[in-house]
Scaffold this active site. Sequence first.
Site: not given
Ligand code: NAD
Length: 338
Positions: A138-140, A167, A218, A299
């Site tokens: 993850s980001c953190n 955040r 964060h 993040q």
């Molecule tokens: P998000 O909700 O912004 O994006 C998810 C995308 O996936 C959306 O476009 C959605 O339409 C699509 N989606 C949803 N269900 C789906 C499915 N079953 N099949 C295909 N596409 C699907 O999420 P995010 O914040 O980009 O998070 C994605 C991953 O990255 C997670 O594992 C999250 O923990 C990780 N992450 C997020 C952050 C953050 O701050 N947002 C930081 C680091 C890591």
Amino acid sequence: MPAKIAINGYGTIGKRVADAVALQDDMVVAGVAKTKPDFEAKLAVRKGFPLYAATREAAAKFEKAGLKPAGVLEDLVKVADLVVDCTPEESGYKPLYEKAGVKAVWQGGEEHSLTNLSFNAAANYSECVGATFVRVPSCNTTGLIRTLYPLDAHIGVETVLAVMVRRAADPGDSKRGPINAIEPELEMPSHHGPDVQSVLPKLDIHTIAVKVPTTLMHLHAISVDLKRPSDAAAVLDVWKRFPRVAFVSGADGIKSTAQIIELARDLSRDRSDFYEIAVWRDGVHVDGKRLYYFQAVHQESDVVPENVDAIRAVLELEKDGRKSMEKTDRSLKIGLAR
Ligand code: NAD
């Protein structure tokens, strides 16, 4: 021939990874897959990325919205060398990738046990070269590893206590909260400490987390017991060797995460992304073997360069982690904020 990269999940992380992949000369975006024909799907088409629907049901929704998908995810994985899975946690695509015989990189919402290999370019690139599946934490967790790995490698770390002020939601996310409260994570340690150990198994780290109503970044307050006495200049010298650690200064007027995002905007970073971990130079204090510092983590973007390097390691496009990082950093202009 550049490697063909599929992005499954085109949201906060997926759209940034797609843009970063498109900047590289050794990989191309084979297509992006989504469940919903929303504005992000429409923008993917405008950027020229082949748009796929995650499923046949989703394809019908795309057609109805006037977006003709290039196919479904199962078609996309057949033409790709690797999938970067940026779907929400536990979307469960591993069997599909295994069936297609395609390599994959997941994000930090997944457990380490999904791949048994978590990636950080500076810390364990070589361990991941040629792997089938890896996960970028993850980001953190990435933020903690970015500053702690150099300290451990160059000075030695006895133990770490990190307090994370997280955040509440990303800027584009209007559903999550809290919007007027401070929420402690009651689990102790928070999941971040064990997650850091998925990359640095010998690091003795303890983490505490609280969530606050902000969307920008964060903030981490970190106390480290070093293996030998040091001073602030020596600690800063260690971090200077790692371009993904940037320095900011309260004396320059960077008093908070707000000014770091302003700096990203002034650097004309796409989407005001700040890929580096920002350490307050004048917030680094050393008392004998005890080091204290503050860092801020963007993040939405700090994991993006790690994803690019993870692709190179897994597909063996580059066996030397340092060369991969240099290439990625040049393409994203990392290092300019120092
Ligand atoms: P998000 O909700 O912004 O994006 C998810 C995308 O996936 C959306 O476009 C959605 O339409 C699509 N989606 C949803 N269900 C789906 C499915 N079953 N099949 C295909 N596409 C699907 O999420 P995010 O914040 O980009 O998070 C994605 C991953 O990255 C997670 O594992 C999250 O923990 C990780 N992450 C997020 C952050 C953050 O701050 N947002 C930081 C680091 C890591």
